[in-house]
Design a protein around this motif. Structure first.
Motif, mmCIF file in Angstrom:
data_model
loop_
_atom_site.group_PDB
_atom_site.id
_atom_site.type_symbol
_atom_site.label_atom_id
_atom_site.label_comp_id
_atom_site.label_asym_id
_atom_site.label_seq_id
_atom_site.Cartn_x
_atom_site.Cartn_y
_atom_site.Cartn_z
ATOM 1 N N GLU A 339 -71.572 14.796 -24.308
ATOM 2 C CA GLU A 339 -70.683 14.955 -22.993
ATOM 3 C C GLU A 339 -69.708 15.735 -22.982
ATOM 4 O O GLU A 339 -69.074 16.053 -23.998
ATOM 5 N N ARG A 340 -69.285 16.571 -21.666
ATOM 6 C CA ARG A 340 -68.390 17.066 -21.904
ATOM 7 C C ARG A 340 -67.070 16.470 -20.533
ATOM 8 O O ARG A 340 -67.509 16.119 -19.654
ATOM 9 N N ILE A 341 -66.006 16.279 -20.877
ATOM 10 C CA ILE A 341 -65.062 15.582 -20.331
ATOM 11 C C ILE A 341 -63.537 16.351 -19.852
ATOM 12 O O ILE A 341 -63.394 17.564 -20.711
ATOM 13 N N ALA A 349 -64.124 7.824 -23.694
ATOM 14 C CA ALA A 349 -64.607 8.591 -24.822
ATOM 15 C C ALA A 349 -64.726 7.498 -26.176
ATOM 16 O O ALA A 349 -65.771 7.599 -26.763
ATOM 17 N N SER A 352 -67.106 4.951 -25.554
ATOM 18 C CA SER A 352 -68.490 5.439 -25.641
ATOM 19 C C SER A 352 -68.798 5.422 -27.052
ATOM 20 O O SER A 352 -69.878 5.230 -27.738
ATOM 21 N N VAL A 358 -72.688 8.184 -27.984
ATOM 22 C CA VAL A 358 -72.148 9.551 -28.206
ATOM 23 C C VAL A 358 -72.445 10.155 -29.532
ATOM 24 O O VAL A 358 -72.003 9.321 -30.443
ATOM 25 N N SER A 361 -68.183 13.517 -27.690
ATOM 26 C CA SER A 361 -67.528 13.862 -26.329
ATOM 27 C C SER A 361 -66.560 14.932 -26.549
ATOM 28 O O SER A 361 -66.054 15.052 -27.611
#
Length: 366
Positions: A339-341, A349, A352, A358, A361
């Protein structure tokens, strides 16, 4: 003039991180200011927040980063503004006993920036692994900047700065996996899957992934695992037997422990073939002790028992090579990006990561 940017700061043990104004000074001699484009959220950052590294709060978190050199200080000759770089925490000194022996990947005296980044009130920050990259600009020693092809996406390239390099290096550099080897990897998070990718790249014929989570075992297949073992509910002996069953009853030539617990190390020790190699790349906590392995077994089984520090990497050698392999389509680094945050999402993150949802992140900056 100094820059003031927003950065992710850990003020106290176990407390949620916060976004705060950070002052980044102009680079002094041997230093560089880097405009950060992406930075992975690594377990080491969580260890800093939890006080598992040291108690030098407040910390400026983030270290798996890539970006562009913005300014260089006096005496810097091998970098210039505009260079695309991956940040590393092994800026070799060239003069310590390891470097003088021709083994700079063990450098015992790596460089960091001399100046401190601070909070707006002047409080000095401790940058994670001497980098601190959950912010738009960071100050590092010039030796912490490794130039790579600018064709690589920052969110992908930056992951080589820590966990992915640790795993690939554990297989290729420390474990010396080569064509036709059998390999088992215990723990299939980011580091373990990187070790699987490294073993595949090196030509291993059998790669056994071991984990307690079927989702992680599915991820492991994406990186090259040929077989999987779900260890949930199994004893150490049962996991060892499963590894042996998948390696012609002998055990693996190389077993990589990407967890770093006594029980996983014992499984690795007995899950290898005679004269095989164990590589410990998962980081144990200081309280852990190894019990229940008779000394005669160390002698009678032979082989090598190794620890892998940062994948025994030499950034100037390994980063450009691995980026080139990625650009050639031979190393699936992009699959590590789950994922991109934005920087405000780091605390989420961490949650998660703790839940195992993940691989990485990645914080992105405009």
């Amino acid at each position: 003039m100094p820059h003031e940017v927003q950065g992710v700061v850990s003020r106290a043990k176990g407390e949620p991180v916060s976004l705060e104004a950070v002052v980044v000074p102009d680079p002094g001699p041997g230093e560089a200011v880097v405009s950060v484009k992406a930075c992975g959220v690594c377990h080491t950052d969580l260890h800093y927040r939890e006080g598992g590294i040291n108690d030098e709060f407040p910390f400026l978190l983030g270290h798996e980063a890539a970006g562009y050199v913005e300014q260089v200080g006096e005496g810097v000759t091998d970098l210039e503004p505009g260079d695309f770089v991956i940040l590393n925490w092994r800026a070799v000194c060239g003069t310590c006993r390891a470097c003088k022996r021709g083994k700079p990947w063990y450098c015992f005296s790596t460089f960091n920036a001399s100046q401190a980044m601070t909070l707006a009130d002047g409080t000095k920050l401790s940058p994670a692994l001497g980098i601190g990259a959950f912010l738009e600009k960071t100050l590092v020693h010039a030796g912490q900047c490794t130039k790579v092809s600018p064709e690589a996406e920052p969110a992908v390239a930056g992951l080589l700065g820590c966990g992915v390099m640790a795993g690939i290096g554990a297989a290729i550099n420390t474990g010396a996996v080569t064509r036709g080897d059998t390999v088992a990897v215990i723990g299939c998070g980011g580091v373990g899957d990187a070790a699987i990718a490294g073993a595949r790249l090196a030509g291993a014929r059998t790669i056994v992934a071991v984990d307690m989570d079927d989702r992680k075992l599915d991820w492991a297949k994406d990186f090259g695992a040929t077989h999987t073992v779900n260890s949930r509910g199994k004893s150490e002996d049962e996991v060892v037997e499963a590894i042996q069953d998948l390696t012609e009853s002998f055990g693996a030539d190389v077993v990589i422990d990407a967890v770093g617990r006594p029980e996983t190390w014992r499984t690795a020790f007995y899950g290898r073939d005679l004269a095989g190699t164990v590589v410990l790349v998962g980081v144990p906590t200081p309280d852990m002790r190894l019990d229940g392995v008779p000394l005669v077994d160390f002698f009678s089984r032979g082989g090598s028992l190794k620890s892998s520090w940062y994948g025994d990497c030499l950034p100037s050698r390994d980063f450009p090579m691995l980026v080139d392999l990625y650009l050639q389509g031979r190393l699936p680094l992009d699959k590590f990006v789950t994922e991109r945050i934005g920087p405000a999402g780091v605390e989420g993150a961490f949650a998660s990561m703790h839940r195992g949802e993940v691989l990485r992140s990645v914080v992105e900056f405009g």
